[in-house]
Design an enzyme around this catalytic site. Structure first.
Site, PDB file in Angstrom:
ATOM      1  N   GLU A 156      36.266  44.548  44.509  1.00 59.14           N
ATOM      2  CA  GLU A 156      36.690  43.184  44.774  1.00 59.14           C
ATOM      3  C   GLU A 156      36.429  42.789  46.235  1.00 59.14           C
ATOM      4  O   GLU A 156      36.057  41.656  46.534  1.00 59.14           O
ATOM      5  CB  GLU A 156      38.176  43.014  44.446  1.00 59.14           C
ATOM      6  CG  GLU A 156      38.506  43.131  42.973  1.00 59.14           C
ATOM      7  CD  GLU A 156      37.913  42.008  42.149  1.00 59.14           C
ATOM      8  OE1 GLU A 156      38.607  41.037  41.862  1.00 59.14           O
ATOM      9  OE2 GLU A 156      36.711  42.112  41.790  1.00 59.14           O
ATOM     10  N   THR A 209      34.608  31.793  44.468  1.00 55.67           N
ATOM     11  CA  THR A 209      35.888  32.394  44.834  1.00 55.67           C
ATOM     12  C   THR A 209      36.125  32.356  46.341  1.00 55.67           C
ATOM     13  O   THR A 209      37.218  32.036  46.811  1.00 55.67           O
ATOM     14  CB  THR A 209      35.944  33.854  44.341  1.00 55.67           C
ATOM     15  OG1 THR A 209      35.814  33.866  42.917  1.00 55.67           O
ATOM     16  CG2 THR A 209      37.265  34.504  44.709  1.00 55.67           C
TER      17      THR A 209
END
Length: 335
Positions: A156, A209
């Site tokens: 991530e 994101t």
């Protein structure tokens, strides 16, 4: 089957001495890992749950040549890197092998993207978790699912610049998950009310994101923080108490959603549609643009997604819909 009587140090010593083969004899595996809904409205970076659909698949093969290689990627329209150092799956697998002292192992990875990239449904998380689950199985289940979470967080960090766990933890563990603390990492599995479904709609618009995270305020008013704390506590309590009304009352966000929602066309209209069609609660999935509603049953969830897609069609936005019960098991071996 792994020997559960051995502690981790013993397993690592066995692995280090077993340089020619995996511990359980497997050399090829195919794994599915689920999409996830992060934040669950009020729990920014600390709450998430897994769904059965969509998800990603990883096919992994052990080879005689040390190193991790991305052999192929399908379903990404050429958007993801084949460079093993830059791909979240291979980078996380490399961290795992380094941790267990098995850099002698050769790994070939085929990644099959079965879900949209940049959808707010944990696309990078699903890929990373599938890869980590696969390598852990091939190496004899040296780590528990919870012990895999930090390695998935590395993926991530590579994908969006921050190693949050609200996607990867539920993708690995299944169900609803609370990240109580990041330092030290403390991940807690929460109960899921019987029969609960997620109604997810992905409007096909671009909300990166990284950009969505940069919009979030760095400072908040104390009164807003107090409201948010109460909602997170209420949502967790509602899950334990099987109290759908309490869950719904708690699914309100005064910190992040007001800013992020302006990036999603028709957001407020979709909220109204969801609530008028029986949703328990409604909000943004992760950083968006996907939105989700929790519903008491499958019929209600399907009614919500159908009405929301009809609205998006009227404003000339294509969309995909997913109706799923909460995924309780996390990743699975499919071949």
């Amino acid at each position: 089957m792994p020997n559960n009587d051995l502690n981790f140090a013993d397993k690592v010593e066995i692995a280090a001495n077993n340089t020619k083969a995996p511990l359980n004899g497997l050399r090829v595996i195919r794994v599915f890992a689920p999409a996830t809904v992060a934040n669950v409205v009020c729990g920014f970076d600390v709450l998430g749950f897994a769904v059965n659909e969509p998800g990603d698949e990883v096919e992994m093969r052990l080879t005689e040549t040390p190193g991790v290689v991305i052999k192929s990627i399908s379903g990404d329209d050429g958007r993801l890197p084949l460079d093993a150092a830059k791909n979240t799956v291979s980078a996380s697998v490399q961290h795992y092998l380094q941790h267990i002292n098995r850099l002698d192992v050769g790994v070939e990875i085929k990644l099959h993207k079965k879900m949209p990239i940049g959808s707010g449904l944990g696309s990078s998380s699903a890929s990373t978790v599938a890869g980590l689950f696969a390598i852990n199985k091939l190496m004899g289940d040296l780590l528990s699912p919870k012990e895999l979470v930090p390695f998935a967080m590395k993926g991530e960090e590579l994908a969006c610049g921050y190693g949050h766990a609200d996607n990867v933890a539920p993708a690995i563990l299944g169900g609803f998950v609370l990240v109580r603390s990041y330092d030290p990492l403390d991940v807690i599995s929460l109960p899921t009310p019987a029969g609960m479904y997620a109604a997810i709609v992905y409007p096909e618009v671009d909300v990166p994101t990284k950009d969505a995270r940069q919009m979030i305020r760095s400072k908040v008013l104390l009164k807003d923080a107090v409201t948010q704390w109460g909602n997170v506590a209420g949502l967790v309590s509602g899950l334990f108490m099987n109290d759908l009304d309490l869950i719904g009352r708690s699914m309100k966000d005064v910190l992040v959603e007001p800013t992020r929602s302006i990036l999603i066309p028709g957001f407020e209209e979709m909220r109204t549609i969801a609530m008028e069609n029986g949703a328990i609660g409604f909000g943004i999935s992760g950083s968006g643009p996907s939105v989700f509603a929790l519903a008491k049953d499958e019929e209600t969830a399907r009614k919500i997604t159908k009405a929301q897609q009809q609205h998006l069609h009227k404003i000339n936005i294509n969309s995909k819909a997913y109706v799923s019960s909460v995924n309780a098991q996390g990743p699975i071996v499919i071949e």
